[in-house]
Structure formats: structure tokens, C-alpha cells
Design a protein around this motif. Structure first.
Motif, PDB file in Angstrom:
ATOM      1  N   VAL A   1       0.839  -1.192   0.000  1.00  0.00           N
ATOM      2  CA  VAL A   1       0.000   0.000   0.000  1.00  0.00           C
ATOM      3  C   VAL A   1       0.877   1.246   0.000  1.00  0.00           C
ATOM      4  N   LEU A   2       0.547   2.197  -0.831  1.00  0.00           N
ATOM      5  CA  LEU A   2       1.182   3.507  -0.814  1.00  0.00           C
ATOM      6  C   LEU A   2       0.153   4.571  -0.447  1.00  0.00           C
ATOM      7  N   GLU A   3       0.564   5.500   0.385  1.00  0.00           N
ATOM      8  CA  GLU A   3      -0.239   6.684   0.680  1.00  0.00           C
ATOM      9  C   GLU A   3       0.322   7.826  -0.168  1.00  0.00           C
ATOM     10  N   VAL A   4      -0.495   8.333  -1.060  1.00  0.00           N
ATOM     11  CA  VAL A   4      -0.061   9.291  -2.068  1.00  0.00           C
ATOM     12  C   VAL A   4      -0.706  10.646  -1.800  1.00  0.00           C
ATOM     13  N   ASP A   5       0.093  11.702  -1.843  1.00  0.00           N
ATOM     14  CA  ASP A   5      -0.417  13.065  -1.700  1.00  0.00           C
ATOM     15  C   ASP A   5       0.574  14.009  -2.380  1.00  0.00           C
ATOM     16  N   PRO A   6       0.361  15.320  -2.333  1.00  0.00           N
ATOM     17  CA  PRO A   6       1.282  16.214  -3.049  1.00  0.00           C
ATOM     18  C   PRO A   6       2.719  16.188  -2.547  1.00  0.00           C
ATOM     19  N   TRP A   7       2.982  15.607  -1.380  1.00  0.00           N
ATOM     20  CA  TRP A   7       4.338  15.582  -0.834  1.00  0.00           C
ATOM     21  C   TRP A   7       4.932  14.181  -0.774  1.00  0.00           C
ATOM     22  N   ASN A   8       4.113  13.168  -1.002  1.00  0.00           N
ATOM     23  CA  ASN A   8       4.560  11.775  -1.001  1.00  0.00           C
ATOM     24  C   ASN A   8       4.110  11.121  -2.303  1.00  0.00           C
ATOM     25  N   HIS A   9       5.086  10.692  -3.089  1.00  0.00           N
ATOM     26  CA  HIS A   9       4.793  10.103  -4.400  1.00  0.00           C
ATOM     27  C   HIS A   9       3.993  11.087  -5.249  1.00  0.00           C
ATOM     28  N   SER A  10       4.429  12.326  -5.269  1.00  0.00           N
ATOM     29  CA  SER A  10       3.705  13.370  -5.986  1.00  0.00           C
ATOM     30  C   SER A  10       3.627  13.083  -7.483  1.00  0.00           C
ATOM     31  N   ASP A  11       4.628  12.376  -8.019  1.00  0.00           N
ATOM     32  CA  ASP A  11       4.561  12.018  -9.441  1.00  0.00           C
ATOM     33  C   ASP A  11       3.400  11.077  -9.718  1.00  0.00           C
ATOM     34  N   LEU A  12       3.145  10.161  -8.786  1.00  0.00           N
ATOM     35  CA  LEU A  12       2.040   9.230  -8.966  1.00  0.00           C
ATOM     36  C   LEU A  12       0.692   9.949  -8.823  1.00  0.00           C
ATOM     37  N   LEU A  13       0.603  10.916  -7.900  1.00  0.00           N
ATOM     38  CA  LEU A  13      -0.627  11.696  -7.776  1.00  0.00           C
ATOM     39  C   LEU A  13      -0.900  12.435  -9.078  1.00  0.00           C
ATOM     40  N   TRP A  14       0.140  13.032  -9.649  1.00  0.00           N
ATOM     41  CA  TRP A  14      -0.019  13.706 -10.937  1.00  0.00           C
ATOM     42  C   TRP A  14      -0.611  12.751 -11.975  1.00  0.00           C
TER      43      TRP A  14
END
Length: 497
Positions: free
Chosen positions: A212-225
Motif C-alpha cells: 500500500v502507498l499513501e499518495v499526496d502532493p508531498w509523497n509520491h507526488s509524481d504518482l498523484l499527478w
């Protein structure tokens, strides 16, 4: 609902549907840890077993569980896992990888080419993940990926809050958002994906596991994009979505009907020159049917009188019937989501974006095809874009590329009796030919396509869906899914260098 023949069951169980439980530890005991995508590629995970609500071909509810909304497509999966919590998704993905079984991701069953289902594979269904956590102080909402759009609108409406959703209530919130997501609030609040500020997602890990990954603008921001517009099922399995939400106490909703198609040229031209440029609180859609023209309009935080005034140049054409409703967005939304018992079972659509007003010839094409439509449920649907909040990307950006569109357009056709997949088979080639010719005739006037309404057989579909963002999406795919575990007919392939 269809019955399954013995041949159907044999086909679905050809690789052994019963052998799905393997005594073992739960896969990935540290699945909720976030150590980034840099796991060792050769890391082996403990043997997995399936958990959650498991439906196999022998199960009495298999026919219903395996059926999608668009009954033009019928598939026979090996097993369907209805996740009850995130760990069920981790286990299912790990099991699929360890047994080299094809997998598909499903939330609302509305994939319009049937790509959320698969023969002889595993369907990981998140539709029962319906948790809702709303923080009114920060104006954020964490919503389970199993909510449909009606459920999400209703949950937010209890607090006079809203985020952009599509118009169809039974469509899954997750799938709609991850492809972009637009509706009546787009010009006011931006795309649905623009309101997305956090994601919980299960991704492939190591040689045969999941995490599981928790994604937000500061964590894994490339994936959020990437998740803001790439489409569902490309990088992993989303289990929850966090949105920034906005206050919305009331809306005015107008439905305008012109009988026949005699006023089409005047109505359409007036709409395309007004609706994309008017007050961004006003969201509008036009539907052209074989026997009538419909205009739908929602004015956020406005009155019926104000909506009528904004639309006056269109309402003055011909002699339309106008109905109006004013109230909370959740109540208004629920009002036009009344189920239609006679809704066809089979559908075909073709998505297009337009950046310049249709000339008279293009409107004539729409009229000509509607006059020879293969069924009463044929239509040409539009959604106004233009000057509005959707032109501004969110903090961190988004993969959705069609922000400068004037409007979205979509020929569509429905036929067949719902619950009877073999009904009206003779109409199928006629309907498919009609929509192919319709969309081809409009090609000189359109540019781009919408990943949530995929165009099967389209050349250069990668550019049509994502434009110049496609190379970056491939690099992100290579980072988070280098083995291309998540793939379907028009999925994003990983970059090779």
C-alpha cells in the motif's frame, strides 16, 4: 440476469477456479508501511490466500457478480474478489501475481469497453469499500473507492459540501475521477481529478507481492499527478480517495426541451457561443435525440431567475418547455438519477473534444445522423468547458490534458433488453456501424478523446487521451509498475529506457 450453461462454466473454470485458497501467512505483513517504490525487484513475498467476499463460477451469485453495466461485453472470470478492506486487495494482487493470473480492477462496472472484466482471470472489485470521513474544518473528504457518484454527492450534501462528479449517479466515483471527471460543476470547481489531493493505492511490489502507498502532493507526488487523469487500473488499485471539497448550499437546475430537430442549428450555435463563456457557476449539457433537443443547466449558488437570465439567448429560440428546481445539490442530483427500468442493456459511445465552434456543416452532420439513428436511445451529448475553473491545473499538476476544450462531444447509441445479453443481436452491427460513421464524419471538427469513454480501434489513442503527457506517464508507469502487472487493451505501457 443471464443463466450460465455448463459450457460457460467449463470455460470459466478452465484453469481451476476452485484452487484459490492456499494456507499461508497474510501476504505482505508490512503492507501498510511506505518505503517507497524502490523495493528490491527480486523480493519474494509469502504465499498469499484470497480474503474478502469471494465469488467463483460455482457460486449462485456468479452470474450477477460477473456482469457489467454494458451488456455488450460478457466475460467469465476465474474468481471475483469483493474487497472488504484494503488488506483484501493486497492479498488478491499478491495471489494473482504468484499464480500468474490475469487481473482487472473494477469499481462501478461502467467500463464502456468491458475492460474491467476478464476471462479466466481475477477481478479485484472495490465496490464494497464505502467508508466516508468528512472533515468540515479542513474541507476535506476521504471517500472509499467503492462509492458511486450518487453516494458521494449525498454524503457531501449532508454538510452542504461538494466536489465535481460526473452526471451518471451509478458510475463509480473512483473510475470517473481517475480519468478526469467532469459534470455540471466543472466550470465552477474544476475537474474531479483537480479536487483529488490524496490516494490510498495498492501497487505491485517485489517479484510477486503487493503493498500500500499513501499518495499526496508531498509523497509520491509524481504518482498523484498521473492518477489525476490517466484512467483507472494503470498503476495499481485505488482503495480510497481524498478530496478537497467546497461549500455549496443550493443550485438552480433547469431542463429545457425543444420537440423535434427543427431548431437544432439555432439552439446549438447559440449554446456553443454562450455556455462556454458565461458565468463559471453555470454548467450546461446539450443532448440531441432523434425526436427532441434537451438542454440541462445547473447554476451553483444561484436562483432560477438568474439561470433563466444567463440562458435567455438560448431560451428565446423556438417554443421550448422549461422545468426548474432549486435546492441542495444533493437533492437536485438525486432528482435526475431516477432509474429507468427500460434502459437498454447494450451501449456504444465515442468521445471527442472540440476547441473551435462547430460550423453549420458539423451541426448538419449531427442532425443527419440523428435522423437515421438505429434506436430511440441514440443521442449526441455535449458538456460545456471553455472559460472556467477546469482551465487551471491543481497544485502539483494533473495528467488530464483537455483543459482548453470549448466543449466535450459524444455520439452514443443504446439497444437491447437489459438482463438479456443476447437480445437484439441483429441491431448490434447496425448500431456499431452508425456510431463509427458518425464519429468519423465529425473528425474534421474535433481533437482528442476522453480516456473514461475509450475509443476502441482509434489510431494514436495515446495522443488522443493524454497528448504530450504520455511520455511522462510511461516513465511513471515504469517506476511504479515496471512488470506491467496492470494492463488492458489501452493501458499505459512502461517506458523501456
Amino acid at each position: 440476469m443471464r443463466d450460465l450453461s455448463r459450457r460457460d462454466l467449463l470455460r470459466a473454470t478452465a484453469v481451476g477456479a476452485g484452487a484459490v485458497a492456499i494456507p499461508s501467512m497474510i501476504a505482505g505483513s508490512s503492507a501498510l508501511a511506505d518505503d517507497g517504490p524502490g523495493w528490491a525487484a527480486d523480493t519474494k513475498y509469502p504465499p498469499a490466500q484470497l480474503t474478502g467476499r469471494i465469488v467463483r463460477p460455482q457460486s449462485p451469485d456468479y452470474p450477477e457478480a460477473s456482469l457489467g453495466w454494458d451488456e455488450l461485453f460478457v466475460h467469465y472470470p476465474l474468481v471475483i474478489v469483493f474487497a472488504q478492506e484494503t488488506q483484501d486487495v493486497v492479498n488478491a494482487l499478491t495471489w494473482a501475481r504468484q499464480h500468474d493470473v490475469a487481473l482487472r480492477v473494477r469499481s462501478g462496472r461502467h467500463n464502456l469497453e468491458g475492460w474491467s472484466n476478464v476471462d479466466n482471470g481475477i477481478v479485484i472489485d472495490v465496490s464494497e469499500l464505502k467508508d466516508v470521513h468528512i472533515d468540515t474544518a479542513s474541507r476535506t473528504a476521504k471517500l472509499g473507492a467503492g462509492l458511486n457518484q450518487s453516494e458521494a454527492v449525498a454524503a457531501l450534501g449532508e454538510y452542504d459540501l461538494a466536489a465535481t462528479t460526473g452526471t451518471e449517479g451509478t458510475v463509480g466515483l473512483s473510475g470517473a475521477t481517475l480519468g478526469g471527471g467532469f459534470g455540471f460543476l466543472t466550470r465552477y470547481l474544476g475537474m474531479a481529478c483537480d479536487n483529488l489531493i490524496g490516494v490510498e493505492i495498492v501497487v505491485a511490489a517485489g517479484a510477486d507481492g503487493a503493498k500500500v502507498l499513501e499518495v499526496d502532493p508531498w509523497n509520491h507526488s509524481d504518482l498523484l499527478w498521473a492518477l489525476r487523469g490517466a484512467g483507472n487500473g494503470n498503476f495499481g488499485i485505488v482503495t480510497s480517495l481524498t478530496y478537497k471539497v467546497a461549500p455549496l448550499s443550493s443550485v438552480a437546475y433547469l431542463q429545457v426541451t425543444w420537440p423535434g430537430l427543427g431548431d437544432l442549428h439555432e439552439v446549438f450555435d447559440a449554446w456553443q457561443r454562450l455556455a462556454p463563456f458565461t458565468d463559471p457557476r453555470l454548467g450546461t449539457q446539450v443532448e440531441v435525440h432523434p425526436d427532441e433537443i434537451l438542454l440541462f443547466a445547473v447554476l451553483a449558488e444561484g436562483s432560477e431567475a438568474e439561470a433563466r437570465k444567463l440562458l435567455a439567448p438560448i431560451l428565446s429560440i423556438g417554443n421550448p418547455t422549461v422545468t426548474a428546481q432549486t435546492g441542495g445539490w444533493d437533492d437536485v442530483y438525486a432528482g435526475f438519477q431516477i432509474p429507468n427500468e427500460d434502459e437498454p442493456g447494450k451501449w456504444k459511445f465515442f468521445s471527442q473534444f472540440t476547441r473551435e465552434p462547430f460550423p453549420e456543416k458539423a451541426v448538419s452532420i449531427v442532425k443527419a445522423f440523428m435522423e437515421k439513428a438505429p434506436s430511440p436511445d441514440s443521442n449526441y451529448f455535449t458538456q460545456a468547458f471553455g472559460r472556467g475553473a477546469q482551465r487551471q491545473e491543481p497544485f502539483g499538476g494533473a495528467a488530464f490534458p483537455h483543459r482548453d476544450a470549448l466543449f466535450y462531444g459524444e455520439p452514443g447509441v443504446g439497444w437491447g433488453t437489459r438482463g438479456e445479453p443476447d437480445s437484439d443481436d441483429a441491431v448490434t452491427p447496425i448500431a456499431q456501424t452508425w456510431i463509427a460513421e458518425f464519429s468519423q464524419a465529425l473528425r474534421p471538427y474535433v481533437d482528442g478523446a476522453y480516456v473514461n469513454v475509450p475509443n476502441i480501434g482509434m489510431a494514436e489513442w495515446e495522443k488522443a487521451y493524454w497528448g504530450h503527457n504520455f511520455p511522462r506517464l510511461r516513465k511513471i508507469k515504469a517506476k511504479y509498475d515496471p512488470h506491467n502487472v496492470f494492463q488492458y487493451e489501452q493501458s499505459i505501457p512502461p517506458a523501456t529506457h
